[in-house]
Enzyme design. Structure first.
Site, PDB file in Angstrom:
ATOM      1  N   GLU A 152       1.020   5.408  -1.292  1.00  0.00           N
ATOM      2  CA  GLU A 152       1.420   4.162  -1.943  1.00  0.00           C
ATOM      3  C   GLU A 152       2.343   4.438  -3.129  1.00  0.00           C
ATOM      4  O   GLU A 152       2.652   3.544  -3.914  1.00  0.00           O
ATOM      5  CB  GLU A 152       0.178   3.388  -2.424  1.00  0.00           C
ATOM      6  CG  GLU A 152      -0.525   2.636  -1.320  1.00  0.00           C
ATOM      7  CD  GLU A 152      -0.952   3.514  -0.150  1.00  0.00           C
ATOM      8  OE1 GLU A 152      -1.712   4.477  -0.370  1.00  0.00           O
ATOM      9  OE2 GLU A 152      -0.492   3.276   0.978  1.00  0.00           O
ATOM     10  N   ASN A 169       0.637   6.641   6.271  1.00  0.00           N
ATOM     11  CA  ASN A 169       1.609   5.559   6.442  1.00  0.00           C
ATOM     12  C   ASN A 169       2.965   5.905   5.832  1.00  0.00           C
ATOM     13  O   ASN A 169       3.033   6.664   4.874  1.00  0.00           O
ATOM     14  CB  ASN A 169       1.083   4.282   5.772  1.00  0.00           C
ATOM     15  CG  ASN A 169       0.921   4.453   4.276  1.00  0.00           C
ATOM     16  OD1 ASN A 169      -0.005   5.098   3.829  1.00  0.00           O
ATOM     17  ND2 ASN A 169       1.819   3.880   3.486  1.00  0.00           N
ATOM     18  N   ASP A 177       0.576  -0.486   6.960  1.00  0.00           N
ATOM     19  CA  ASP A 177      -0.206   0.533   6.261  1.00  0.00           C
ATOM     20  C   ASP A 177      -1.234   1.180   7.177  1.00  0.00           C
ATOM     21  O   ASP A 177      -2.329   1.526   6.744  1.00  0.00           O
ATOM     22  CB  ASP A 177      -0.892  -0.041   5.002  1.00  0.00           C
ATOM     23  CG  ASP A 177      -1.653   1.039   4.221  1.00  0.00           C
ATOM     24  OD1 ASP A 177      -1.164   2.172   4.147  1.00  0.00           O
ATOM     25  OD2 ASP A 177      -2.747   0.745   3.711  1.00  0.00           O
TER      26      ASP A 177
END
Lengths: 176, 599
Positions: free
Chosen positions: B200, B284, B326
């Site tokens: 992230e 991801n 994701d």
């Protein structure tokens, strides 16, 4: 029509007349009363001495707070604090402040960073923008005048608008 | 018996390493052999095949209801306890969430003070700011008289298993780029395998192999970028045509975006000693908003088979090309030999985040089957000819587009919480969640060390309204055999034993034993905090079978409690908070290790 609305809101809260002000040249947003100290703790050994009182002019302008809202996303504050509910970082829409809720405290938090993972943005964001962000952060828990707080969002609805946010109950002690 | 013998061998290895390292190379632990000893639990997933199956059968379906608390130890930490313990000889080892302590508990006297406690020096507390989903750690590894742990601030540490003295420390990840380490390492052929977290944060994912004796880096394989960085060479033979070609880790991205493209490895590694291949998935691609990175985004959201000695890639398969939701591809892989199409095949079973239970030929990477085991609206299945996931265009996110009812939600039908497999029942026990989401893509600036997500997400319970499930899945018949619905996501790992008892925990703090054949609840115990850890079982020095679980709510699913988040913002904790508003009323934080046995 628009003017009438404006007028009405000015009548509602005289102070809010400043809400539509935008500045081309940014004067220092905040003014320090000279000689004061920014305190992070309520505990003061000995006689209490005055704290610095900071007026963040951005808190009186809707445009500035709205800018603060935009910058809160643009500098990825929202990545860690979401839309105020928190995530990696703590919630900013509640009344619990570890490092203080006053404008100068939040300004320091952003500039200095905090040891458990709040990055230090000092030198990376122009100071006037930091004060705009400070104003927006305080609007999240209802600490600015609702007439200047953002009232709508172009994004998916995820929480109530800052404008309808009442000041968080002060039952829990605010620091400092 | 055998465990004591083997552990004394381990001690001999340590002595030898000190006394005669100069002349002879130290005796190395045969972990594969050691993992067959059910008295111990020597690697995170019990064995290299990641079955989390123990041959112990003292506790069985008829007596499990008599299980009693044997002892508890407070970890002294209050964030999410995702780790499972190791049991080596007569010692249990547990890694806490950040600040990462390694606690050694003497199983001869578990109620006495811990044998020792190790904390790496000068941990960087700032690392907590770049941990996407609570400051968790998923466990330690063991080999050659040493215990290996990773720290959130990016180091791998080797600690003497007997004394708790530090042997070596290697800094691997850089928190200023958003990298952390949360995964449990795995030791294969004296190499400690470690991957990074930070999907992230626009980091570039990698797996690194360290020499178990010195900490020296043997190889590092990136998940994006040119072939030489990904360790793709002449022996790379992916099964599907779309994975063949030069430097796909560059050409399947917009210019230079692979440098901040994710593909981290914070999940599980398995190893097949016969084929001499390690298997692990990639996380991801970043940012989440897929519109900002057209292309297949190789080699993210897929799985690699590599040689442990050199790291060189042997095959690759992409679960979710150009992932839009994701769907990290880092879940566990169970290495099983199953009768499929009339013959026994060496397969790899993966309960994947995108909602499908994949069965792959683990020698070649061919997809043999892929069946939905949770609610899926984001895709229409997997085309077995091309191996490709068939995306549902109606759910394709974009900037400013608000899309409801995407199932599974961002944490997938199942996240990191590992399954177990019993060779007796031939079933896989799958702890997972049942969540869907509303999704809005946004613009996002890349600022190193800050999140790089570009999405507003709001999660909701999936069809049926329950948020978790504990399922038994038959990988040959390709269907669910039984399913237990849980109110909260089942964020704990699974354990299954030769007593035909399966164990798991719930986020409101129930530790449960169920009949592995029917799913009938046999016994449950209410712990002090929600359970998101990994249960293990071992035979104690007194010859009794014990079962251990750490309680301590948190993780992404429990961030609302661990971080004290505000549910009035539906996007808090990347949208997970909206689905967990009632968790603070159901449990509180605080880490405690619980061990149970028959009276």
């Amino acid at each position: 029509m628009r003017n009438a609305l404006l007028l009405a809101s000015c009548l509602l809260a005289a102070a809010a007349c400043r809400r539509e002000q935008r500045e081309i040249v940014h004067s220092p947003a905040a003014s320090h009363a000279s000689g004061g100290i920014v305190r992070l703790s309520e505990l003061q050994p000995g006689q209490p001495t005055p704290e610095v009182e900071v007026r963040n002019a951005s808190e009186e302008k809707a445009y500035d707070i709205n800018e603060g809202k935009r910058l809160f996303a643009a500098y990825n504050c929202s990545g860690c604090h979401s839309h105020g509910g928190g995530g990696i970082g703590p919630a900013l829409m509640d009344n619990y402040w570890v490092y203080g809720s006053h404008p100068e405290n939040i300004h320091d938090t952003i500039v200095e960073g905090r040891p458990n993972g709040m990055p230090s943005f000092g030198g990376k964001i122009p100071d006037y923008q930091i004060w705009e962000i400070v104003a927006y952060v305080r609007s999240l828990s209802g600490l600015v005048n609702p007439t200047v707080a953002p009232s709508r969002d172009d994004h998916m609805q995820v929480k109530v608008a800052e404008q309808s946010k009442k000041e968080e109950s002060t039952e829990e002690k605010k620091k400092p | 018996m055998s465990s004591r013998f083997l552990s004394s061998l381990g001690v001999a290895a340590v002595l030898c390493a000190c006394a005669c390292a100069r002349s002879n190379p130290p005796v190395k632990t045969d972990l594969h052999q050691l993992s067959r000893d059910d008295a111990q639990w020597v690697m995170p997933a019990k064995d290299y095949a990641s079955t989390r199956y123990s041959g112990l059968a003292q506790i069985n379906t008829s007596n499990a209801k008599q299980l009693k608390l044997a002892w508890t130890v407070s970890t002294g930490h209050d964030r999410g306890h995702e780790a499972g313990p190791l049991v080596i000889g007569d010692t249990m080892y547990y890694v806490t969430p950040f600040p990462n302590d390694l606690i050694a508990i003497d199983l001869k006297n578990p109620t006495g003070p811990p044998k020792w406690k190790y904390r790496p020096q000068n941990l960087e507390t700032e690392s907590q700011g770049v941990a996407c989903c609570d400051v968790v750690n998923r466990g330690a590894a063991y080999a050659n008289g040493k215990v290996f742990l990773n720290t959130l601030d990016g180091r791998t540490c080797a600690v003497d298993a007997e004394t708790g003295k530090e042997v070596w420390v290697r800094q691997l990840a850089d928190i200023n780029r958003g990298e952390t380490i949360t995964m449990a390492p795995l030791v294969v052929k004296n190499k400690v395998l470690v991957g990074d977290s930070g999907g992230e944060f626009g980091v570039r994912g990698w797996v690194t192999a360290l020499d178990s004796e010195t900490g020296k880096i043997a190889w590092r394989a990136y998940a994006t970028g040119p072939d030489k960085d990904v360790l793709i060479g002449p022996n790379f033979k992916p099964f599907y045509a779309t994975d063949r070609g030069k430097d796909l880790g560059v050409s399947t991205w917009p210019k230079d975006k692979w440098k901040i493209g994710g593909g981290t490895m914070w999940g599980w590694i398995s190893y097949d000693p016969e084929l001499d291949l390690i298997y692990y998935g990639t996380g991801n691609p970043g940012p989440w908003n897929p519109e900002l990175r057209p292309g297949d985004n190789k080699w993210t959201s897929g799985i690699f088979a590599r040689r442990p000695d050199t790291g060189e890639a042997v095959w690759y398969y992409q679960w979710s090309p150009h992932d839009e939701f994701d769907y990290d591809g880092i879940n566990e892989q169970l290495l099983l030999d199953l009768p499929i199409g009339g013959k026994t095949r060496k397969v790899l079973v993966r309960p994947e985040r995108n909602g499908y239970m994949y069965v792959l030929d683990r020698a070649t990477g061919e997809v043999l089957s892929a069946d939905a085991y949770g609610a899926v609206t984001s895709s229409f299945g997997v085309d077995l000819k091309s191996g490709r996931l068939i995306p549902n265009k109606a759910k394709e996110p974009g900037t400013g587009k608000v899309i409801p009812d995407i199932c599974p939600a961002a944490p997938g039908a199942k996240d990191w919480q590992p399954s177990a497999y019993s060779p007796r029942t031939r079933l896989i026990y799958v702890p997972h969640q049942n969540l869907c989401m509303q999704h809005e893509g946004t613009d996002v600036n890349y600022i190193a060390g800050t999140p790089y997500v570009g999405a507003n997400v709001v999660m909701v319970p999936g069809p049926g309204g329950h948020r978790g499930e504990f399922d038994a899945w038959d990988p040959v018949q390709r269907k669910k055999v039984w399913s237990i619905r849980e109110n909260f996501p089942v964020w704990s790992g699974a354990l299954v034993t030769a007593g035909d008892v399966a164990f798991y925990g719930t986020m409101d703090g129930w530790f449960k034993a169920v009949d592995a054949r029917t799913g009938t609840l046999l016994w449950q115990f209410k712990t002090s905090s929600g359970i998101i850890g990994q249960p293990v079982t071992y035979r104690g020095p007194d010859g009794k079978q014990y079962v251990t679980i750490a309680a301590g709510v948190g993780g992404w699913a429990g961030a609302i409690v661990a971080g004290g988040l505000d549910p009035r913002d539906a996007t808090a904790a990347l949208g997970f908070v909206n689905a967990m508003k009632d968790l603070p009323g159901a449990t509180n934080k605080g880490g405690v290790i619980y061990t149970f046995a028959l009276p």
